[in-house]
Design a protein around this motif. Structure first.
Motif, short mmCIF file in Angstrom:
data_model
loop_
_atom_site.label_atom_id
_atom_site.label_comp_id
_atom_site.label_asym_id
_atom_site.label_seq_id
_atom_site.Cartn_x
_atom_site.Cartn_y
_atom_site.Cartn_z
N GLN A 1 0.82 -1.21 0.00
CA GLN A 1 0.00 0.00 0.00
C GLN A 1 0.84 1.25 0.00
OE1 GLN A 1 -2.07 1.07 3.58
NE2 GLN A 1 -1.31 -0.75 4.59
N ASP B 1 -3.46 -8.26 0.08
CA ASP B 1 -4.18 -6.99 0.18
C ASP B 1 -3.40 -5.95 -0.60
OD1 ASP B 1 -6.52 -7.27 1.83
OD2 ASP B 1 -5.19 -7.60 3.54
N PHE C 1 -3.58 -1.90 -1.62
CA PHE C 1 -4.20 -0.63 -1.25
C PHE C 1 -3.75 0.46 -2.21
CE2 PHE C 1 -4.19 -3.11 2.57
CZ PHE C 1 -5.33 -2.72 3.27
N PHE D 1 -7.58 -9.05 -2.28
CA PHE D 1 -8.43 -7.87 -2.05
C PHE D 1 -7.75 -6.61 -2.53
CE2 PHE D 1 -9.74 -11.00 1.08
CZ PHE D 1 -11.12 -10.96 0.95
N HIS E 1 -8.22 -2.48 -1.95
CA HIS E 1 -8.87 -1.52 -1.06
C HIS E 1 -8.68 -0.10 -1.58
CE1 HIS E 1 -9.14 -4.61 2.13
NE2 HIS E 1 -7.99 -5.01 1.60
N GLN F 1 -14.00 4.14 -3.00
CA GLN F 1 -13.51 3.61 -1.73
C GLN F 1 -14.02 2.20 -1.42
OE1 GLN F 1 -11.07 4.94 0.16
NE2 GLN F 1 -10.90 6.31 -1.57
N ILE G 1 -14.17 -2.02 -1.61
CA ILE G 1 -13.22 -3.11 -1.55
C ILE G 1 -13.61 -4.11 -2.64
CG2 ILE G 1 -12.33 -5.03 -0.18
CD1 ILE G 1 -12.93 -3.37 2.31
N SER H 1 -12.93 -7.79 -4.37
CA SER H 1 -12.39 -9.10 -4.06
C SER H 1 -12.45 -9.95 -5.32
CB SER H 1 -13.21 -9.77 -2.96
OG SER H 1 -12.80 -11.11 -2.79
#
Length: 192
Positions: A126, A147, A149, A177, A179, A186, A188, A190
């Motif tokens: 991120q 994840d 971001f 994911f 994000h 904004q 999420i 998947s």
């Protein structure tokens, strides 16, 4: 003091002597360093190599500078969680289960070589809006969670199961994911 097991938010800009003194804390299990300057990287690596029981390490560079961590000759064998913020060229920590890369805004390429990170379970990046999809993710067979971001919508969509040209890179990962920040969306996303 040498039996200390947890030390967080250590201000590295106090000088090289502080960084060298950290190497005497051989019982540390968790360590958090802030404002590490590139030129202090080798000394930090020497200190980390003395911490044989270290399980979790957080290192934040000063002003998003380069983290010079190539000199870790003998990574702590119990190190399972590594969180880095700043520029990065190379790391050598094969037994990680969790790898978090923060504030990698300038990162374009993340190369993961065959046999690297053989027990990695969670990868978090991120934000890195200019990054190409790391093809080496397909080599991380133990990965169960990713994840991302602050990536672009195109980055996320390129990994969709239906029509993503990069889906084959992450298809073995059960949880992927994305994000926020997809063109100011904004939500999420998947893959599953």
């Amino acid at each position: 003091m040498v039996d200390l097991q947890k030390l967080c938010d250590v201000e590295a800009s106090h000088g090289i002597s502080l960084i060298e003194e950290l190497g005497k804390l051989r019982q540390l299990r968790r360590l958090g360093i802030v404002n590490l300057m590139e030129e202090d990287g080798p000394s930090m690596c020497a200190s980390i190599s003395n911490m044989k029981y270290l399980e979790s390490l957080v290192i934040l560079s000063k002003d998003d500078g380069i983290l010079n961590l190539q000199a870790i000759s003998d990574p702590p064998r119990y190190l399972r969680t590594l969180t880095l913020q700043g520029g990065l060229s190379r790391i050598r920590v094969p037994e990680l289960k969790v790898l978090c890369l923060y504030d990698m805004k300038g990162l374009k390429t993340l190369k993961i070589h065959e046999g690297a990170l053989p027990v990695l379970e969670l990868l978090e990046i991120q934000p890195s809006p200019h990054m190409e999809v790391p093809s080496g993710i397909r080599l991380l067979k133990t990965l169960t969670w990713i994840d991302f971001f602050g990536m672009t919508r195109e980055f996320a969509y390129s990994m969709r199961p239906q029509d993503g040209q990069n889906y084959h890179i992450v298809e073995h990962v059960p949880n992927v994911f994305f994000h926020g920040s997809h063109a100011d969306d904004q939500t999420i996303l998947s893959l599953r």
